[in-house]
Structure formats: C-alpha cells, structure tokens
Design a protein around this motif. Sequence first.
Motif, PDB file in Angstrom:
ATOM      1  N   ALA A 199      43.322  15.344  -5.537  1.00 15.38           N
ATOM      2  CA  ALA A 199      42.303  16.386  -5.482  1.00 15.38           C
ATOM      3  C   ALA A 199      42.004  16.944  -6.862  1.00 15.38           C
ATOM      4  CB  ALA A 199      42.762  17.503  -4.550  1.00 15.38           C
ATOM      5  N   ASN A 202      39.310  15.441  -8.984  1.00 12.68           N
ATOM      6  CA  ASN A 202      37.912  15.616  -8.560  1.00 12.68           C
ATOM      7  C   ASN A 202      37.509  17.088  -8.477  1.00 12.68           C
ATOM      8  OD1 ASN A 202      36.968  12.708  -7.564  1.00 12.68           O
ATOM      9  ND2 ASN A 202      39.088  13.002  -6.915  1.00 12.68           N
ATOM     10  N   THR A 208      40.430  24.870  -8.742  1.00 17.23           N
ATOM     11  CA  THR A 208      41.815  24.609  -8.332  1.00 17.23           C
ATOM     12  C   THR A 208      42.607  25.911  -8.255  1.00 17.23           C
ATOM     13  OG1 THR A 208      41.742  22.433  -9.386  1.00 17.23           O
ATOM     14  CG2 THR A 208      43.910  23.348  -8.905  1.00 17.23           C
ATOM     15  N   TRP A 267      37.564  16.771  -0.886  1.00 13.82           N
ATOM     16  CA  TRP A 267      38.528  17.075  -1.951  1.00 13.82           C
ATOM     17  C   TRP A 267      39.041  18.499  -1.829  1.00 13.82           C
ATOM     18  CZ3 TRP A 267      40.111  12.765  -3.592  1.00 13.82           C
ATOM     19  CH2 TRP A 267      39.251  11.692  -3.769  1.00 13.82           C
ATOM     20  N   LEU A 270      41.615  18.345   0.855  1.00 15.98           N
ATOM     21  CA  LEU A 270      42.809  17.640   0.374  1.00 15.98           C
ATOM     22  C   LEU A 270      43.665  18.553  -0.489  1.00 15.98           C
ATOM     23  CD1 LEU A 270      44.219  14.897   0.448  1.00 15.98           C
ATOM     24  CD2 LEU A 270      42.998  14.297  -1.662  1.00 15.98           C
ATOM     25  N   MET A 271      43.028  19.391  -1.318  1.00 18.75           N
ATOM     26  CA  MET A 271      43.793  20.336  -2.137  1.00 18.75           C
ATOM     27  C   MET A 271      44.459  21.396  -1.260  1.00 18.75           C
ATOM     28  SD  MET A 271      44.989  21.338  -4.970  1.00 18.75           S
ATOM     29  CE  MET A 271      44.141  20.401  -6.249  1.00 18.75           C
TER      30      MET A 271
END
Length: 458
Positions: A199, A202, A208, A267, A270-271
Amino acid sequence: MATTTSRRVTTGLITSVQSHSTLRPRSMISLIRRNHHINLRLPSPIASASRRWLIEAVPPHARSSWDGSDDGGAQADVKKPGVCGYAITGNEIEGSSDELVEGDQQRVNTMEMVMWAAATASFGVANRVMYKLALVPLKQYPFFLAQLSTFGYVAVYYSILYFRYRAGTVTDEMLSVPKMPFLIAGVLQALAAAAGMAATANLSGPSTTVLSQTFLVWQIFFSIIFLRRRYSVNQILGCTLVALGVVVSVASGSGAAHSLKEAGVFWILLMVLSYLFQGADTVLKEVIFIDSQKRLKGASLDLFIVNSYGSAFQAICIALLLPFLSKLWGIPFNQLGSYLKDGAACFLNVGTMTKGCEGAPLLPLLFVVANIGYNIALLRLLKISSAVVSSLASTVSVPIAVFLFTLPLPYLGVASSLPKGFMGGTVVLVLGMLVYSWTPQEPNPSHSDSVIPSPPPT
C-alpha cells in the motif's frame, strides 16, 4: 458520667508452665475492645456504634506474661518492641497497613508506567529520525534495511534471552508456555508488513499518516472483543482527539485528502488492513502476558520471550513471502541474492560498491539500536499497561519527529518546513492525552461493617 470499659481477648494456644519451656513460642495477637466515652444513659444502638477494636501485635517473647508461664526471669531484661495498634470501628479501619502498602504500590506502578511511556515516545522519535538518516547511505537498498531489521533482530533477541536464562531471570516454566500464540503473532506481523509495503508504494506520505490512525481504532475494537475491556467516554474522546491531532499536525495543507481520492479504494483498504493486522498483534501480545500470569501462578513472563519467539516466527513468514515482497520493491526474485549482497557491502561501507554510502555503517547501526530500544520499551509499556496506552505513547512521537525534521540535521540537506496546522494539531493531541488520562472522581463507596476473621486452627 462517661466510663471506659476494656476487654482483652487472646488468641493462640495456651500452655502450661511445664509445656511452655519445651514448645516454640508462638506469635500472639491481642484484641482489646474499648467503648470510649459512652454515656450509659444513651440507647444501646448508639453505644454499640461507637465500639472500637484495638488489634495489638505482640512479639513471641511477651507471651509468657499472658499465659502465666515463667522462664526464670531470663527475658525480664529484654527490651520489648512497641505494640502496633490498628483500631477498627464499625465503618472503617484506622491505620491499616494494607491500604498504605496498596497505595504505595499504585504510585510505584503509575511512576513506572509514566517512565516507560516517556521512554517509548523518546525511542519512537529516535526511531523515526534515525530511519530517515539510515536511508541516506542506503537509499538504493531500503529493502535490505527492512530485511536486516527482520532477520537480524532474531539473533539479537535470542542472544539477550540466552544471557537472561543463564542469569536465572528467565525460567524453564516461562520457556514452556504454549508457542501457538507466538506463531499467530508472527503471522500477523508478516501480513502487516506485506500489506503495508504494497500500500505504501501506491500512497503518499501524508495520506499514509492519516490512515495510520486507524491503528488505534483497531486496538480499541480488539481489546473490547477479546479482553472484555470497557472504555469510558473520556477515554474514547481522548483517543479520537489524539488521532485527529496527528492528522492535523502532520497532514494539514499537504493535499492528503486529494491524494486519498487519487489513490484508489483498493490501496486505501489494503493500508487499513495492514493496521488491522498490527492492532490484532498488539492486543494478542497483551493476551499472552495476561494468560501467562495465570499459567505461571502470578509470575511475570519475560518480555524477551515474546520478542524472541514473535520475531522468529515473523522471520519465517517473511522468508516465505520474499518472492512477493521483492516484486513489490521492483527487485526480480532471481536477482535478490546479488541485491542483498550489494546492500550488505554498502551497509558495511566496504568493497567497490560504496559510492554514495557515506555515513555507513554508523547511521544504519544507530537506527538498529534505536529500533531495538523502541520495540523493547513499547512491549514493556504494553506489558504493564495496555495496548491502547502503548499506542498513544507511540503516537506522540509523530509530531515531535516532524518538528525535528525542520532542524538542520546532518546528512539530510535542506530542512523541511512545518505543516500549516502543526501547532493547532499538537495542541489537540496534547488535549486528547489529558482527556484520556483524566479520571472522574467517584463518590466514596460505603463500607460494610468490618469482620475480624477467626484465627487459623493450631
């Protein structure tokens, strides 16, 4: 006219003069019930309510004066220690040593928790700063640094565990605890690393940081499910303010919202899944400590057992996932061996492949030391408090590290500027910590009448 009546009750085995000389003296307890300043004209309920019991702990050598035995004056000149008195009324115990000891122990535990929370935050700051500095010489080999922190720490933790076992700190009973929870923890850590790497490749840095605050949400969720823990309104509000403060102080004005829109739902999920695995891992370790106390009959499981076995199983899972992970980093699996060899040469700053590796091995080694200290402090704090408290202490390091990056640190070149909402976000974060730690004053619970237990049979 007020009068005072006194009754003395002795507990223990009463022996004769002859048998007392042959038996080992026993410790005696004297109970004196006194009715101080009782007006005899008052109704009996009022008189009974003012009864006081005085418990006197009398040393063994003073027993002869109780049961009439005589040691021939051998102990007549011995200075007797003072009597320790504890007065028990109908509603409270005055001078209770148990309450004093419990209060002192609670203060010691609080101080230890504060100390390890500060250590966790400090090592967290050092870990973030030194990781960025370590990537200066290893900017071409970040995957090597990641594997060094996975496989190298297994040797470090097991070496420490070995010396603690030889010193007697770690016992055979501790080493015999079930290993299945450690296996699950290792799998969770490996899955979190794999999902996080995929992740992060991307997602932007600010986005993040925003998504990382879901880690605290997952910890609260899993602790409610598996630990049956209940959080007060101020604790939930405090956690929310801490997460919001980090987002505002780090990601404000950086286009984090726009980056999340462009990244794609897959993504982002997924993170979030990566932080779900991390939250489950920390709560599982808390469960391991709690369960081990029952298995070890109150003894505390050494944290290096958790670190060692967890790191070993994580390394095994990472080794199985290496083909997938190397592809995420753009390294063909058939070239992974030569990549790791060149990374090791740059890390040691030896050989012909050392151009651009200035600062090695000092900077990477400082990162390794800071990371090990951070992991130890974090696990110790989790052991004596909870997963949520350890997460809050770790979260505090984020804005502090962001501020340090604005200073002219060596090897980093031009310092970065503070985000627009840094000060406001920091204030919100500190407010959240205060709200979380604030405990409403509860009314004093009503005490029931104290009961003096009967002495054990002799």
